[in-house]
Design an enzyme around this catalytic site. Structure first.
Site, PDB file in Angstrom:
ATOM      1  N   HIS A 121      45.854  16.187  19.552  1.00 15.35           N
ATOM      2  CA  HIS A 121      47.144  16.842  19.183  1.00 15.35           C
ATOM      3  C   HIS A 121      47.818  15.506  18.362  1.00 15.35           C
ATOM      4  O   HIS A 121      49.388  15.307  18.801  1.00 15.35           O
ATOM      5  CB  HIS A 121      47.844  17.282  20.379  1.00 15.35           C
ATOM      6  CG  HIS A 121      49.032  18.485  20.078  1.00 15.35           C
ATOM      7  ND1 HIS A 121      49.070  19.273  20.808  1.00 15.35           N
ATOM      8  CD2 HIS A 121      49.689  18.527  18.726  1.00 15.35           C
ATOM      9  CE1 HIS A 121      49.966  20.002  20.112  1.00 15.35           C
ATOM     10  NE2 HIS A 121      50.417  19.812  18.932  1.00 15.35           N
TER      11      HIS A 121
ATOM     12  N   GLU B  78      45.705  22.034  27.044  1.00 16.49           N
ATOM     13  CA  GLU B  78      45.875  20.587  26.710  1.00 16.49           C
ATOM     14  C   GLU B  78      46.221  19.907  27.792  1.00 16.49           C
ATOM     15  O   GLU B  78      47.237  20.173  28.650  1.00 16.49           O
ATOM     16  CB  GLU B  78      46.874  20.463  25.379  1.00 16.49           C
ATOM     17  CG  GLU B  78      46.408  21.165  24.317  1.00 16.49           C
ATOM     18  CD  GLU B  78      47.047  20.657  22.982  1.00 16.49           C
ATOM     19  OE1 GLU B  78      48.348  19.855  23.148  1.00 16.49           O
ATOM     20  OE2 GLU B  78      46.960  21.178  21.904  1.00 16.49           O
TER      21      GLU B  78
END
Length: 164
Positions: free
Chosen positions: A128, A109
């Site tokens: 997220h 990420e």
């Protein structure tokens, strides 16, 4: 997720290392242990992945598990990116053995620009933020304050993740 699924008339099957902890959950129709993950894949139209990362859950959704996916299944990952082997997921999405995926978390990420997940038409991506709700910040602060007091008093903490 189970409560919402029930509201839509879904049959809810849970997967837990310790299924006895969900024995009286009014929203779960069936609870299985991790060794029965293939059974869940064979029976489920939607699979919501929301586990903690432990040595037992890393890549728990992989090629060997995905080959048991029910036709037209959709996988939703709200847990951690490490729970799903992304290369195996992409292969299943490309060959049509999975209908689609909704992913809020990724192995890396932010999701790298070169990831095939960006290009797949049967994938929904979010950055997220799946666990963000208006009441969460206050709830998190209250839990933190409560746990600080518990820690200082040598009491058991609440919302502790058992990584074993």
């Amino acid at each position: 997720c189970a409560k919402l699924g029930k509201a839509y008339g879904m049959r809810i099957i849970g997967l837990r290392r310790r299924p006895e902890l969900s024995a009286n959950d009014e929203y779960i129709d069936k609870i299985l242990t991790f060794d029965k993950i293939n059974e869940i894949m064979e029976e489920s139209d939607y699979v919501v992945v929301a586990a903690a990362v432990t040595p037992d859950t890393i890549n728990m959704i992989n090629k060997d598990v995905l080959k048991h996916a029910k036709r037209n299944q959709v996988i939703i990952n709200l847990g951690r990116g490490a729970l799903i082997n992304e290369d195996d997921l992409i292969e299943s999405l490309e060959d049509g053995s999975l209908q689609g995926a909704a992913l809020d978390v990724f192995a890396t990420e932010p999701l790298p620009k070169e990831s095939k997940l960006w290009e797949l038409p049967n994938v929904l991506l979010s950055p997220h933020i799946g666990g963000v709700a208006s009441h969460m910040r206050g709830l998190s602060v209250n839990i933190f304050i409560d746990n600080c007091a518990r820690y200082l008093s040598n009491e058991q903490l609440v919302n502790k993740v058992d990584k074993q």
